[in-house]
Design an enzyme around this catalytic site. Structure first.
Site, PDB file in Angstrom:
ATOM      1  N   SER A  64      -3.990  -0.230   5.365  1.00 18.36           N
ATOM      2  CA  SER A  64      -4.534  -0.606   4.045  1.00 18.36           C
ATOM      3  C   SER A  64      -5.965  -0.149   3.782  1.00 18.36           C
ATOM      4  O   SER A  64      -6.428  -0.234   2.642  1.00 18.36           O
ATOM      5  CB  SER A  64      -4.486  -2.119   3.872  1.00 18.36           C
ATOM      6  OG  SER A  64      -3.244  -2.480   3.363  1.00 18.36           O
ATOM      7  N   LYS A  67      -6.564   2.165   0.920  1.00 16.13           N
ATOM      8  CA  LYS A  67      -6.654   1.729  -0.477  1.00 16.13           C
ATOM      9  C   LYS A  67      -8.063   1.947  -1.054  1.00 16.13           C
ATOM     10  O   LYS A  67      -8.235   2.029  -2.269  1.00 16.13           O
ATOM     11  CB  LYS A  67      -6.239   0.257  -0.589  1.00 16.13           C
ATOM     12  CG  LYS A  67      -4.749   0.055  -0.275  1.00 16.13           C
ATOM     13  CD  LYS A  67      -4.380  -1.416  -0.109  1.00 16.13           C
ATOM     14  CE  LYS A  67      -2.908  -1.562   0.288  1.00 16.13           C
ATOM     15  NZ  LYS A  67      -2.543  -2.921   0.718  1.00 16.13           N
ATOM     16  N   TYR A 190       2.698   5.970  -1.176  1.00 15.30           N
ATOM     17  CA  TYR A 190       2.070   4.793  -0.577  1.00 15.30           C
ATOM     18  C   TYR A 190       2.317   4.751   0.944  1.00 15.30           C
ATOM     19  O   TYR A 190       1.404   4.480   1.726  1.00 15.30           O
ATOM     20  CB  TYR A 190       2.597   3.519  -1.253  1.00 15.30           C
ATOM     21  CG  TYR A 190       2.076   2.261  -0.604  1.00 15.30           C
ATOM     22  CD1 TYR A 190       0.750   1.875  -0.757  1.00 15.30           C
ATOM     23  CD2 TYR A 190       2.901   1.490   0.216  1.00 15.30           C
ATOM     24  CE1 TYR A 190       0.254   0.749  -0.130  1.00 15.30           C
ATOM     25  CE2 TYR A 190       2.409   0.352   0.847  1.00 15.30           C
ATOM     26  CZ  TYR A 190       1.096  -0.005   0.672  1.00 15.30           C
ATOM     27  OH  TYR A 190       0.602  -1.121   1.316  1.00 15.30           O
ATOM     28  N   TYR A 242      -7.849  -9.227   2.831  1.00  9.58           N
ATOM     29  CA  TYR A 242      -6.682 -10.104   2.645  1.00  9.58           C
ATOM     30  C   TYR A 242      -7.115 -11.485   2.129  1.00  9.58           C
ATOM     31  O   TYR A 242      -8.154 -11.602   1.473  1.00  9.58           O
ATOM     32  CB  TYR A 242      -5.862 -10.201   3.945  1.00  9.58           C
ATOM     33  CG  TYR A 242      -5.430  -8.843   4.454  1.00  9.58           C
ATOM     34  CD1 TYR A 242      -4.613  -8.025   3.681  1.00  9.58           C
ATOM     35  CD2 TYR A 242      -5.850  -8.360   5.681  1.00  9.58           C
ATOM     36  CE1 TYR A 242      -4.212  -6.762   4.116  1.00  9.58           C
ATOM     37  CE2 TYR A 242      -5.448  -7.100   6.139  1.00  9.58           C
ATOM     38  CZ  TYR A 242      -4.635  -6.317   5.349  1.00  9.58           C
ATOM     39  OH  TYR A 242      -4.256  -5.074   5.780  1.00  9.58           O
ATOM     40  N   VAL A 260      -3.738  -3.441   8.762  1.00  8.00           N
ATOM     41  CA  VAL A 260      -2.992  -4.105   9.834  1.00  8.00           C
ATOM     42  C   VAL A 260      -2.909  -3.270  11.116  1.00  8.00           C
ATOM     43  O   VAL A 260      -2.401  -3.734  12.128  1.00  8.00           O
ATOM     44  CB  VAL A 260      -1.576  -4.544   9.389  1.00  8.00           C
ATOM     45  CG1 VAL A 260      -1.657  -5.587   8.295  1.00  8.00           C
ATOM     46  CG2 VAL A 260      -0.728  -3.358   8.971  1.00  8.00           C
TER      47      VAL A 260
HETATM   48  N1  GLU Z   1       1.801  -0.654   5.396  1.00  8.49           N
HETATM   49  C1  GLU Z   1       1.976  -2.074   5.369  1.00  8.49           C
HETATM   50  C2  GLU Z   1       2.583  -2.546   4.090  1.00  8.49           C
HETATM   51  O1  GLU Z   1       2.353  -1.982   3.054  1.00  8.49           O
HETATM   52  C3  GLU Z   1       0.693  -2.831   5.705  1.00  8.49           C
HETATM   53  C4  GLU Z   1      -0.508  -2.380   4.989  1.00  8.49           C
HETATM   54  C5  GLU Z   1      -1.758  -3.154   5.396  1.00  8.49           C
HETATM   55  O2  GLU Z   1      -1.985  -4.236   4.821  1.00  8.49           O
HETATM   56  O3  GLU Z   1      -2.527  -2.703   6.245  1.00  8.49           O
HETATM   57  O4  GLU Z   1       3.300  -3.519   4.097  1.00  8.49           O
END
Ligand code: GLU
Length: 306
Positions: A64, A67, A190, A242, A260
Site C-alpha cells: 500500500s 498509493k 492495482y 490504516y 502490509v
Molecule cells: N495488496 C493488499 C490488498 O489490496 C494489501 C495492500 C496493503 O494494505 O498493503 O488487499
C-alpha cells in the site's frame, strides 16, 4: 548535529527483541514466507546524505505504500478539486479493505489510501495514459532514481488470485459510477502497484519530493506544487497508516504510509525522509517493529513535524 549512524544503530538494537512479536502478512504465500526477523531502515537527508542499518538494501513488497505514488500521479492529472469530488479526505476508522462505509457514503471512498480510494486513483491514471502500470513503475523509478525497480510478477498474480474483496469493491465503485474504466483493468493495475519491490533506500529517496515542497531535490524537477505537496503530507498524517493513524501520529509524529509487506515511508518537510522495513505487523496492519523504530527515531533525534 544528529549522529544518524549512532541513532540507527541504537534503534536497531532496541527493536531486535520485538521483531518476532509481529505477525507477517499471510494472505499470499510470497509474503508469508518472508522471515520475521528482517529489519532495515534508511534516512535520506535533504543534503543527499543516506544513512542505513540492517537489511536496508534488501527488496520487499511495498504494497500500500504505492498509493502515495498513485495519489501524486492522480493529483497531477486532474488537480485537487476534481480528485476530491471522487475521493474524500477523512480518516476511515475502518479496515483498509472495508466495504461497509462505501455503501452508505454512496460510492465515494473516505480517503485515497483505503483500497476503495486507491482503486479510484488507478481509474484516474488509466483515463490519462495508455499503460497505467508502466506509468506508475516509471514514476517510481524516477522518484527513487533507480531504473531497476520492478513489479514482482508472482506477487501480482497472487494478489489477483486472492483479491475477491478488491474485486467486490471495484464492482461496487463501478455501480456508483465512480470507476470510468473496465473493472478488470483497474484491478490489474492495482495488483501490479501493490507488487512493486523496493528496498529502504529506494523508498526513502522516492518520497523526498514530499519533504521538499514537491520538488525532487536532486533533479530540481517540480513534481507537485507546494500546496499539493502539503495536502498529500496532510493526508499521510491523517489517513496513511490504516485505522491506527491516531496511534501512529501520537507515537511517531510524522506523515507516513505503511504497507502490509512491513514497510513504512515517512518524512519531515525541509529535513529528511526515513523508511523502515520489518515484516511482522500489528493487528492494524502496520509494521510493529517499524512503528516502534520510527517512534524511537523521532524521540532520539528530537525531530518531528510538531
Ligand atoms: N495488496 C493488499 C490488498 O489490496 C494489501 C495492500 C496493503 O494494505 O498493503 O488487499
Amino acid at each position: 548535529m544528529v549522529d544518524y549512524n549512532q541513532v540507527l544503530k541504537e534503534i536497531h538494537e532496541e527493536v531486535t527483541p520485538v521483531l518476532s512479536q509481529g505477525r507477517v502478512a499471510d494472505y499470499i504465500p510470497k509474503l508469508a514466507s518472508v522471515p520475521a526477523d528482517k529489519f532495515g531502515m534508511a534516512v535520506h537527508t535533504l543534503d543527499g546524505d543516506i544513512y542505513t542499518t540492517g537489511d536496508a538494501r534488501e527488496n520487499f513488497s511495498i504494497q500500500s505504500i504505492s498509493k502515495v505514488y498513485t495519489l501524486t500521479l492522480a493529483m497531477t492529472y486532474i488537480g485537487e478539486e476534481k480528485l476530491l469530488a471522487r475521493v474524500g479526505r477523512e480518516p476511515s476508522g475502518t479496515p483498509f479493505n472495508s466495504l461497509v462505509q462505501l455503501e452508505y457514503e454512496n460510492g465515494i471512498p473516505r480517503n485515497p489510501f483505503i483500497n476503495a480510494g486507491a482503486l479510484v486513483l488507478v481509474d484516474i491514471i488509466l483515463s490519462h495514459c495508455r499503460d497505467a502500470a508502466d506509468t506508475i513503475r516509471s514514476f517510481v523509478r524516477e522518484r527513487a532514481d533507480n531504473p531497476n525497480i520492478d513489479f514482482d510478477p508472482e506477487v501480482a498474480a497472487s494478489e489477483k488470485d486472492t483479491g475477491f474483496r478488491n474485486a467486490a469493491m471495484a464492482n461496487f465503485l463501478k455501480s456508483y459510477g465512480n470507476l470510468h474504466n473496465p473493472v478488470e483493468a483497474v484491478l490489474d493495475t492495482y495488483y501490479h502497484q501493490c507488487a512493486l519491490r523496493m528496498n529502504c533506500i529506494d523508498l526513502a529517496k522516492s518520497v523526498m519530493f514530499l519533504a521538499n515542497h514537491g520538488v525532487s531535490p536532486w533533479s530540481g524537477k517540480q513534481i507537485l506544487t507546494r500546496s499539493q505537496a502539503k495536502r498529500i503530507n496532510s493526508l499521510l498524517l491523517t489517513c496513511g497508516t490504516y485505522d491506527a493513524v491516531g496511534d501512529f501520529a501520537y507515537r511517531v509524529g510524522l506523515p507516513g504510509k505503511s504497507g502490509v509487506g512491513g514497510g513504512i515511508a515517512a518524512l519531515i518537510p525541509e529535513k529528511l525522509s526515513v523508511s523502515v522495513w520489518a515484516p511482522g505487523l500489528n493487528p492494524n496492519g502496520n509494521s510493529l517493529a517499524g512503528t516502534l523504530a520510527l517512534e524511537l527515531f523521532t524521540t532520539k533525534t528530537g525531530m518531528s513535524i510538531f
